[in-house]
Design an enzyme around this catalytic site. Structure first.
Site, short mmCIF file in Angstrom:
data_model
loop_
_atom_site.label_atom_id
_atom_site.label_comp_id
_atom_site.label_asym_id
_atom_site.label_seq_id
_atom_site.Cartn_x
_atom_site.Cartn_y
_atom_site.Cartn_z
N PRO A 112 0.76 -1.22 0.00
CG PRO A 112 -0.26 -1.24 2.02
CD PRO A 112 0.84 -1.81 1.27
CD GLU A 113 4.02 3.59 -3.23
OE1 GLU A 113 4.00 4.77 -3.58
OE2 GLU A 113 4.74 2.73 -3.75
CE LYS B 22 3.38 5.46 2.02
NZ LYS B 22 4.80 5.10 2.06
NE ARG C 289 14.32 18.31 6.13
CZ ARG C 289 13.70 17.31 6.77
NH1 ARG C 289 12.43 17.08 6.56
NH2 ARG C 289 14.36 16.54 7.60
#
Length: 279
Positions: A2-3, A60, A158
């Site tokens: 699952p994503e 998720k 970042r």
DNA sequence: TCGTAGACTCGGCGTC
DNA sequence: CGCGGCCGAGTCTACT
């Protein structure tokens, strides 16, 4: 597997099938599924007589709202999936790796199948839900309205590889290894490009590609490589639409250059060395 | 130079 | 050996 798109597909299917059905009992067979060992033993007593009143998703995580006010949170990790069985089927007929089952009074059941047993469930009181996500510092859902172009660009500023940032659930919640590779290909950004050096244009492209690829994944019913299945047992078909994920050596759909595979953030990473230039 | 936060790496987790 | 996810421990590094 699952994503976000697979979890969303699961949530939509489960809403149609299990809301409002009275729970007769529940049994867990993998002790590691519940962090709380007492709950592992008592899950049947804990759920008996209750009903699922709503199902939500954050990244998720699935949130099963119970009429009693509690929330059962579930994470499918790599190989978990939910299946709904009707009263005539036997659990083993539809999957052999069932680790948790919730039985309804009408004879049907909700099954959680998980070959590798990495999945986790929590049963929380209403006031415990916000702190559950705060503790994990979970970012906004990738498809939520909070994740604007400006917001995403700020979160990606970042000194880390952009792919690593996209996989970081505290940056934005829901993107995993398949959709990270696919969206970077679509946005024509090299996976090792530092977030800090993304131009405004590149950040906008990533935002657009992220939403596009996740919506396409949902529309396709998720990706069914290996053992992901929808709750009715059928397959999603996003794997037919994959441009780069696990296609090392095959031609880029845009320019025919062979797709490369490298490792970024300890994850297999696939990209087109011509379309996705490094900085 | 020191202290610190952030980034990175590795191993672990069951299984096929 | 690889794998869609993620955590904790340990180490490194860049900045102030």
């Amino acid at each position: 597997m699952p994503e976000l798109p697979e979890v969303e597909t699961t949530v939509r299917a489960l809403r149609k099938k299990i809301l409002g059905r009275k729970i007769k009992g529940a049994v867990a067979t993998a002790p590691q599924l519940f962090h709380d060992k007492k709950l592992f033993r008592n899950i049947g007593r804990a759920l008996r007589g209750d009903k699922f009143s709503a199902i939500d998703r954050h990244g998720k995580y699935l949130l099963f709202r119970l009429r009693s006010g509690r929330t059962m949170i579930a994470h499918m990790k790599l190989t978990g999936h939910f299946l709904v069985k009707d009263k005539k089927q036997k659990a083993n007929d539809i999957h052999k790796h069932v680790r948790f089952r919730t039985d309804f009074a009408d004879g049907g059941a909700l099954l959680f199948s998980d070959l590798r047993k990495f999945g986790r469930c929590w049963l929380l009181a209403p006031n415990e839900v916000p702190e559950f996500f705060d503790d994990r510092k979970l970012g906004h859902d990738a498809l939520s309205k909070e994740v604007s172009e400006v917001y995403l660009r700020a979160k990606l500023r970042r000194n880390r590889a952009v792919k690593s940032l996209l996989l970081d659930q505290t940056v934005v919640a829901g993107i995993g290894n398949i959709y990270a590779d696919e969206l970077l290909w679509m946005a024509k950004i090299h996976p090792l490009h530092k977030g800090l050096s993304l131009s405004e244009h590149e950040a906008v492209e990533i935002h657009k590609a992220m939403r596009d690829i996740l919506h396409r994944g949902i529309k396709a019913g998720g990706t069914s490589i290996r053992d992901y299945r929808k709750p009715d047992g059928s397959s999603g078909y996003f794997q037919m639409l994959r441009a780069v994920y696990q296609r090392a050596g095959q031609p880029c759909p845009r320019c025919k250059t062979p797709i490369k595979r490298i490792v970024v953030a300890q994850r297999g990473t696939h990209y087109c060395p011509k379309c996705q230039r490094k900085n």
